[in-house]
Scaffold this motif. Structure first.
Motif, PDB file in Angstrom:
ATOM      1  N   LYS A 191      24.835  91.854  99.507  1.00 56.40           N
ATOM      2  CA  LYS A 191      26.223  91.471  99.739  1.00 56.40           C
ATOM      3  C   LYS A 191      27.125  92.680  99.498  1.00 56.40           C
ATOM      4  O   LYS A 191      26.739  93.635  98.825  1.00 56.40           O
ATOM      5  N   HIS A 192      28.343  92.600 100.037  1.00 59.99           N
ATOM      6  CA  HIS A 192      29.256  93.736  99.908  1.00 59.99           C
ATOM      7  C   HIS A 192      29.582  94.042  98.441  1.00 59.99           C
ATOM      8  O   HIS A 192      29.752  95.204  98.070  1.00 59.99           O
ATOM      9  N   GLU A 193      29.678  93.012  97.622  1.00 59.42           N
ATOM     10  CA  GLU A 193      29.963  93.236  96.202  1.00 59.42           C
ATOM     11  C   GLU A 193      28.839  94.048  95.553  1.00 59.42           C
ATOM     12  O   GLU A 193      29.088  94.943  94.732  1.00 59.42           O
ATOM     13  N   GLU A 194      27.592  93.743  95.929  1.00 58.44           N
ATOM     14  CA  GLU A 194      26.445  94.466  95.382  1.00 58.44           C
ATOM     15  C   GLU A 194      26.407  95.902  95.902  1.00 58.44           C
ATOM     16  O   GLU A 194      26.091  96.842  95.163  1.00 58.44           O
ATOM     17  N   ILE A 195      26.736  96.063  97.183  1.00 57.77           N
ATOM     18  CA  ILE A 195      26.756  97.404  97.773  1.00 57.77           C
ATOM     19  C   ILE A 195      27.831  98.254  97.111  1.00 57.77           C
ATOM     20  O   ILE A 195      27.620  99.437  96.813  1.00 57.77           O
ATOM     21  N   ALA A 196      28.992  97.649  96.875  1.00 56.25           N
ATOM     22  CA  ALA A 196      30.093  98.379  96.242  1.00 56.25           C
ATOM     23  C   ALA A 196      29.682  98.885  94.861  1.00 56.25           C
ATOM     24  O   ALA A 196      29.977 100.032  94.491  1.00 56.25           O
ATOM     25  N   ARG A 197      29.001  98.036  94.098  1.00 52.38           N
ATOM     26  CA  ARG A 197      28.548  98.459  92.767  1.00 52.38           C
ATOM     27  C   ARG A 197      27.493  99.556  92.877  1.00 52.38           C
ATOM     28  O   ARG A 197      27.495 100.518  92.101  1.00 52.38           O
ATOM     29  N   THR A 198      26.598  99.425  93.848  1.00 55.38           N
ATOM     30  CA  THR A 198      25.517 100.395  94.009  1.00 55.38           C
ATOM     31  C   THR A 198      26.040 101.766  94.421  1.00 55.38           C
ATOM     32  O   THR A 198      25.608 102.802  93.893  1.00 55.38           O
ATOM     33  N   LEU A 199      26.984 101.776  95.358  1.00 54.87           N
ATOM     34  CA  LEU A 199      27.478 103.040  95.909  1.00 54.87           C
ATOM     35  C   LEU A 199      28.739 103.549  95.215  1.00 54.87           C
ATOM     36  O   LEU A 199      29.207 104.652  95.515  1.00 54.87           O
ATOM     37  N   GLY A 200      29.293 102.738  94.314  1.00 57.35           N
ATOM     38  CA  GLY A 200      30.486 103.157  93.604  1.00 57.35           C
ATOM     39  C   GLY A 200      31.724 103.214  94.475  1.00 57.35           C
ATOM     40  O   GLY A 200      32.521 104.154  94.392  1.00 57.35           O
ATOM     41  N   CYS A 201      31.880 102.204  95.339  1.00 55.93           N
ATOM     42  CA  CYS A 201      33.047 102.166  96.221  1.00 55.93           C
ATOM     43  C   CYS A 201      33.675 100.776  96.162  1.00 55.93           C
ATOM     44  O   CYS A 201      33.132  99.865  95.536  1.00 55.93           O
ATOM     45  N   ALA A 202      34.815 100.620  96.807  1.00 60.18           N
ATOM     46  CA  ALA A 202      35.485  99.321  96.850  1.00 60.18           C
ATOM     47  C   ALA A 202      34.777  98.403  97.843  1.00 60.18           C
ATOM     48  O   ALA A 202      34.131  98.869  98.786  1.00 60.18           O
ATOM     49  N   VAL A 203      34.903  97.100  97.635  1.00 58.16           N
ATOM     50  CA  VAL A 203      34.308  96.126  98.553  1.00 58.16           C
ATOM     51  C   VAL A 203      34.875  96.319  99.954  1.00 58.16           C
ATOM     52  O   VAL A 203      34.148  96.276 100.955  1.00 58.16           O
ATOM     53  N   GLY A 204      36.181  96.545 100.040  1.00 57.56           N
ATOM     54  CA  GLY A 204      36.808  96.760 101.339  1.00 57.56           C
ATOM     55  C   GLY A 204      36.261  97.989 102.048  1.00 57.56           C
ATOM     56  O   GLY A 204      36.113  98.000 103.275  1.00 57.56           O
ATOM     57  N   THR A 205      35.944  99.027 101.279  1.00 58.17           N
ATOM     58  CA  THR A 205      35.359 100.240 101.860  1.00 58.17           C
ATOM     59  C   THR A 205      33.982  99.945 102.431  1.00 58.17           C
ATOM     60  O   THR A 205      33.631 100.405 103.520  1.00 58.17           O
ATOM     61  N   SER A 206      33.196  99.152 101.702  1.00 59.40           N
ATOM     62  CA  SER A 206      31.873  98.771 102.188  1.00 59.40           C
ATOM     63  C   SER A 206      31.978  98.015 103.507  1.00 59.40           C
ATOM     64  O   SER A 206      31.240  98.286 104.459  1.00 59.40           O
ATOM     65  N   LYS A 207      32.924  97.091 103.592  1.00 65.57           N
ATOM     66  CA  LYS A 207      33.092  96.306 104.816  1.00 65.57           C
ATOM     67  C   LYS A 207      33.550  97.185 105.973  1.00 65.57           C
ATOM     68  O   LYS A 207      33.071  97.045 107.105  1.00 65.57           O
ATOM     69  N   SER A 208      34.470  98.098 105.699  1.00 61.16           N
ATOM     70  CA  SER A 208      34.968  98.991 106.743  1.00 61.16           C
ATOM     71  C   SER A 208      33.860  99.907 107.252  1.00 61.16           C
ATOM     72  O   SER A 208      33.719 100.127 108.461  1.00 61.16           O
ATOM     73  N   GLN A 209      33.041 100.422 106.337  1.00 63.47           N
ATOM     74  CA  GLN A 209      31.970 101.329 106.745  1.00 63.47           C
ATOM     75  C   GLN A 209      30.874 100.589 107.504  1.00 63.47           C
ATOM     76  O   GLN A 209      30.273 101.143 108.427  1.00 63.47           O
TER      77      GLN A 209
END
Length: 227
Positions: A191-209
Motif C-alpha cells: 500500500k502507499h502508506e507502506e511504500i512511503a515508510r519504506t522509501l521515506g517519502c510522503a504518501v502523496g509522493t508515492s501516488k504521484s510517482q
C-alpha cells in the motif's frame, strides 16, 4: 463571450440537470486552477489555444504535455470524484484510474474543444463504476491488469509471453524511484502508506510517482507494439 464558452467551443449536451450542474462546477474549477496561475486574470483565447496545443501534443505521446494536462485537470477531477466517493483515499485512487484512461485513449480526441467534456464523462463513469462495485462488494482490479490488459491474477497467472519481455524492459527503463514505487505497489502489492515508510517519502509522493511510472510503462509498451 463567457469564460466557459471560450473553454468549450462546442457545448456538451447533458440532459440530467444534476449532472449538468456537476459539469458546470467542473468547468468553473478548471478555470479557477488557471486563474490561480495567472493571479486572477480571466481565461482568454490564448488559453484556449494552449489547451488545444497540449491536447495535440498529448495525442502524440508527449509526456510533458500530458503532465501539464494532468496539472490542469487533477483538482477539478478530484473534486468531482470526491463528491461521489465521499472518501479521500478512494477519490485519490479513482483520480489515477481516470487519468490512466484519459491518456490511454487521448488519441481518440479529435477536437480539443470537446476535451473537458470527455474527461468529465470518464470521471463520472469511473465514479459510477466505483459505486456499483462498492454496492456489490466486487473485488478491485489489479492496477497492472488495467495498464497492460494482459495480467489476469497477480498471485496465480503469469504475464503472457508476448508482453512479458517488453514489460520487463519497460520497468527497467524507469527512473530508480519510479521503478521502486511501481514494483512495490503494482507487483508486490504494498500500500502507499507502506511504500512511503519504506522509501521515506510522503504518501502523496508515492501516488504521484506511481501515476508517472504507469504512464511511462504504458507509453513504452505502446511504442513496442505490445498493447
Amino acid at each position: 463571450m463567457s469564460a466557459c464558452t471560450l473553454l468549450l467551443a462546442v457545448p456538451v449536451q447533458i440532459g440530467d440537470n444534476g449532472l449538468r450542474a456537476d459539469y458546470e462546477a467542473f468547468l468553473e474549477s478548471i478555470l479557477d486552477v488557471e486563474r490561480d496561475k495567472r493571479e486572477g486574470r480571466p481565461w482568454g483565447t490564448a488559453d484556449k489555444a494552449r489547451l488545444e496545443e497540449l491536447v495535440r501534443r498529448g495525442r502524440e505521446g508527449d509526456l510533458a504535455a500530458q503532465e501539464s494536462i494532468y496539472e490542469m485537470f487533477k483538482r477539478p477531477v478530484f473534486g468531482l470524484l470526491y463528491r461521489y466517493a465521499q472518501n479521500q483515499a478512494a477519490a485519490e485512487d479513482l483520480l489515477q484510474d481516470v487519468f490512466l484512461k484519459v491518456f490511454g485513449h487521448i488519441r481518440k480526441v479529435r477536437d480539443a474543444a470537446t476535451f473537458p467534456g470527455w474527461v468529465f464523462r470518464i470521471a463520472v463513469n469511473t465514479a459510477y463504476s466505483h459505486l456499483r462495485q462498492k454496492r456489490t462488494q466486487a473485488g478491485r482490479l489489479v492496477p497492472l491488469d488495467e495498464l497492460a490488459g494482459k495480467i489476469e491474477d497477480r498471485t496465480s497467472a503469469p504475464v503472457e509471453k508476448d508482453i512479458q519481455g517488453p514489460l520487463e524492459e519497460a520497468i527497467r527503463s524507469l527512473a530508480p524511484r519510479l521503478r521502486s514505487v511501481f514494483l512495490l505497489h503494482d507487483v508486490q502489492g504494498f500500500k502507499h502508506e507502506e511504500i512511503a515508510r519504506t522509501l521515506g517519502c510522503a504518501v502523496g509522493t508515492s501516488k504521484s510517482q506511481l501515476f508517472k511510472a504507469r504512464i511511462r510503462v504504458r507509453e513504452f509498451l505502446r511504442a513496442k507494439g505490445a498493447v
